[in-house]
Design a protein around this motif. Structure first.
Motif, PDB file in Angstrom:
ATOM      1  N   GLY A  20      53.617  43.887  43.698  1.00 38.25           N
ATOM      2  CA  GLY A  20      54.259  42.867  44.518  1.00 38.25           C
ATOM      3  C   GLY A  20      54.006  43.009  46.002  1.00 38.25           C
ATOM      4  N   ARG A  21      53.209  44.005  46.397  1.00 40.62           N
ATOM      5  CA  ARG A  21      52.922  44.207  47.821  1.00 40.62           C
ATOM      6  C   ARG A  21      51.481  43.838  48.134  1.00 40.62           C
ATOM      7  N   GLU A  22      51.263  43.353  49.328  1.00 37.28           N
ATOM      8  CA  GLU A  22      49.911  43.017  49.785  1.00 37.28           C
ATOM      9  C   GLU A  22      49.517  43.950  50.923  1.00 37.28           C
ATOM     10  N   THR A  23      48.362  44.602  50.759  1.00 37.74           N
ATOM     11  CA  THR A  23      47.858  45.515  51.787  1.00 37.74           C
ATOM     12  C   THR A  23      46.543  44.966  52.324  1.00 37.74           C
ATOM     13  N   ASN A  61      37.676  44.411  42.678  1.00 39.56           N
ATOM     14  CA  ASN A  61      38.433  44.161  41.447  1.00 39.56           C
ATOM     15  C   ASN A  61      39.314  42.923  41.627  1.00 39.56           C
ATOM     16  N   TYR A  62      38.721  41.773  41.343  1.00 39.84           N
ATOM     17  CA  TYR A  62      39.489  40.525  41.442  1.00 39.84           C
ATOM     18  C   TYR A  62      40.266  40.334  40.129  1.00 39.84           C
ATOM     19  N   PRO A  63      41.488  39.757  40.098  1.00 35.99           N
ATOM     20  CA  PRO A  63      42.196  39.125  41.222  1.00 35.99           C
ATOM     21  C   PRO A  63      43.122  40.049  41.992  1.00 35.99           C
ATOM     22  N   SER A  64      43.093  41.390  41.710  1.00 41.10           N
ATOM     23  CA  SER A  64      43.964  42.279  42.493  1.00 41.10           C
ATOM     24  C   SER A  64      43.508  42.375  43.940  1.00 41.10           C
ATOM     25  N   ALA A  65      42.278  41.914  44.213  1.00 41.89           N
ATOM     26  CA  ALA A  65      41.785  41.797  45.582  1.00 41.89           C
ATOM     27  C   ALA A  65      41.581  40.319  45.892  1.00 41.89           C
TER      28      ALA A  65
END
Length: 543
Positions: A20-23, A61-65
């Motif tokens: 749930g966090r965006e870095t 590693n999409y969609p985590s990126a």
């Protein structure tokens, strides 16, 4: 920039999403690269160099990126907006990539011929003899000698330099317009590194390709790049021609990077310094067994008759290429592998002792390994890691007493003792190496084998570790056996230097003499490659 860019990265951002966090790993990065030009991206680990490069080919590693902003224009086409079919046509054809570690990039189950052949079949439709002939051409192009005999070899049967040459051959198979090289020489010896850099520059001139070179080594940038971008915490803080950036850096971080080179010399050895370790001649021969009955038909002479002496407060640097026997020598001295020959510590012979008899002496004989990521258990807290030896060597101590020793050890290496209950993954590479040093220091040893303790670290962190080790040595009169292929670090650490090749000593003497007046051609070649004393690629140490 007068030429129209082949690649134009415009306001590129990269975000990672987890829990749930965006870095934000890359923050509005922009740069151009022209055909035939070399652009280097430099910065410490975690600065966003590799993430930026991987984004060009959409290998994250999409969609985590995701890309909150930006374009990557290649020959006018926006690769960020391109679909997977379009990217397949670009990857391996127009843009190729060489990664840092060839052993993890090459398939260990396939021969070299098959791995290069797969690329030729997929992108060029070449099979059979046509593919074999082209493979031989590529291997010859990258300087693999007797290429015909290497076709059926597996990656583990090649040296590090040969494996990296194979990776370059695979990358050049389709004559790309752009080659991305992500730390392609970090894991290589200085002589092999020099050969690979010279090879890349030569092939670039021959093929006219552009090259994006990712590295944290500014010495490499000076040798190979036309322009440089300096990254810090996901941003480009400075960019321009190499001569301008190196000669007149504007940003404080760039100036700090340029100054980040081990300097100074170790403290002089005390006149009354006792001899800590006296060993040799030591032999470590590994049998070569062949045939159904596994008969011994020969030996690999990893260490072949080497004598070593180390006094209190002295550092003996051991240098040489991979496979020269450096680490084997260190392990033999510590009685961690079997060897032949006398080994005396503080005048007492330890070579004839059993494992249980050697155990009480382990507190005085410690080791710090190369990889701070692999040498620390991820399941143990820092307190448990540092106290591990104490539970064996100081059983009479209470839990509270051991915590006190751990706190002091962490303080000695510049870490906050309040962090002792955290785990290794919560620390940077430099901090992890300090933890590894604290683990050794907790037992108050007299002699430490340091096996490539700085090679996995950024240059600025290397400086910190070198200063830490010198400070600890001066305060505790420690004896070091310092194993490394980084001669700049050895020069800053060692009182004496022992140069190894193929299990033997080719030269030995005071550090200043070895560095200023090397006698042997092999030593001269090592120094030339490491300290840029002559053009890369010495004939004395070819693959």
């Amino acid at each position: 920039m007068t030429r129209s860019p082949l690649l134009s990265v415009q306001d590129l951002s990269v975000a990672f999403h987890q829990g749930g966090r965006e870095t934000l790993a890359v923050d509005r990065v922009s740069f151009d690269l022209a055909k035939g030009e070399t652009l280097a991206i430099v910065g410490e680990s975690g600065s966003g160099k590799s993430v930026s490069a991987l984004s060009i080919l959409k290998l994250l590693n999409y969609p985590s990126a995701s890309h909150p902003s930006g374009k990557v224009l290649f020959n006018g086409q926006d690769l960020i907006a391109a679909d997977e079919d379009a990217m397949r046509k670009v990857r391996g054809n127009d843009i190729t990539m060489v990664f840092q570690e060839p052993m993890t990039s090459l398939n260990p189950l396939h021969t070299i011929a098959r791995q290069i052949g797969e690329i030729l079949e997929l992108h060029k439709g070449l099979r059979g003899e046509a593919a074999r002939a082209r493979t031989l051409e590529l291997l010859a192009l990258v300087g693999i000698r007797d290429a015909e005999s290497r076709l059926d070899a597996y990656p583990h049967q090649l040296s590090g330099g040969q494996r990296q040459r194979v990776m370059i051959a695979m990358a050049l198979a389709n004559e790309p317009d752009l080659l991305i090289a992500d730390e392609p020489t970090t894991a290589l010896d200085v002589t092999v590194q020099a050969q690979i850099l010279a090879l890349l520059k030569e092939l670039q001139g021959r093929l006219g390709m552009a090259m994006l070179f990712i590295t944290h080594d500014l010495g490499i940038v000076r040798r190979i790049a036309d322009r440089v971008c300096v990254m810090l915490k996901g941003k480009i803080v400075e960019q321009g021609p190499v001569a301008e950036i190196f000669g007149h850096p504007q940003h404080e971080y760039t100036r700090r990077l340029l100054a980040a080179e081990p300097k100074g010399r170790p403290a002089p050895i005390a006149a009354d310094a006792a001899t800590l370790l006296e060993a040799g001649p030591i032999k470590v021969w590994f049998p070569i067994k062949t045939g159904f009955l596994r008969k011994t038909t020969g030996h690999v002479k990893a260490v072949d008759g080497i004598a070593v002496t180390v006094r209190e407060g002295e550092t003996l640097g051991v240098v040489g290429e991979s496979g020269s026997g450096k680490t084997t020598l260190g392990l033999a001295i510590l009685r961690l592998i079997s060897s032949e020959g006398p080994i005396a510590f503080l005048g007492d012979r330890i070579d004839g002792l059993t494992s249980s008899q050697v155990r009480p002496k382990r507190k005085d004989l410690q080791v710090v390994f190369q990889d701070p990521y692999g040498s620390l258990s991820p399941r143990m807290s820092v307190a448990e890691i540092v106290a591990e030896g104490l539970t064996v060597q100081a059983k009479q101590q209470s839990y509270a007493q051991r915590r006190e020793v751990v706190a002091q050890a962490l303080s000695d290496v510049g870490l906050d003792p309040s962090a002792m209950d955290r785990y290794p993954h919560e620390f940077s590479g430099g901090q992890r190496q300090r933890i590894a040093i604290a683990r050794a220091m907790a037992l108050d040893p007299k002699f430490i084998v340091l096996d490539e303790p700085t090679s996995a670290l950024d240059m600025s962190v290397q400086v910190q570790i070198v200063e830490l080790l010198r400070d600890l040595q001066a305060r505790r009169r420690l004896g070091y056996l310092f194993i490394s292929h980084d001669l700049k670090v050895v020069r800053a650490m060692a009182h004496r230097v022992l140069v190894m090749q193929n299990g033997k000593v080719v030269e030995e003497g005071p550090a200043e003499t070895i560095f200023s007046q090397p006698r042997e051609p092999y030593t001269q070649a090592l120094l030339a490659a490491a300290l840029n004393l002559e053009p890369a690629g010495s004939a004395a140490v070819r693959d």
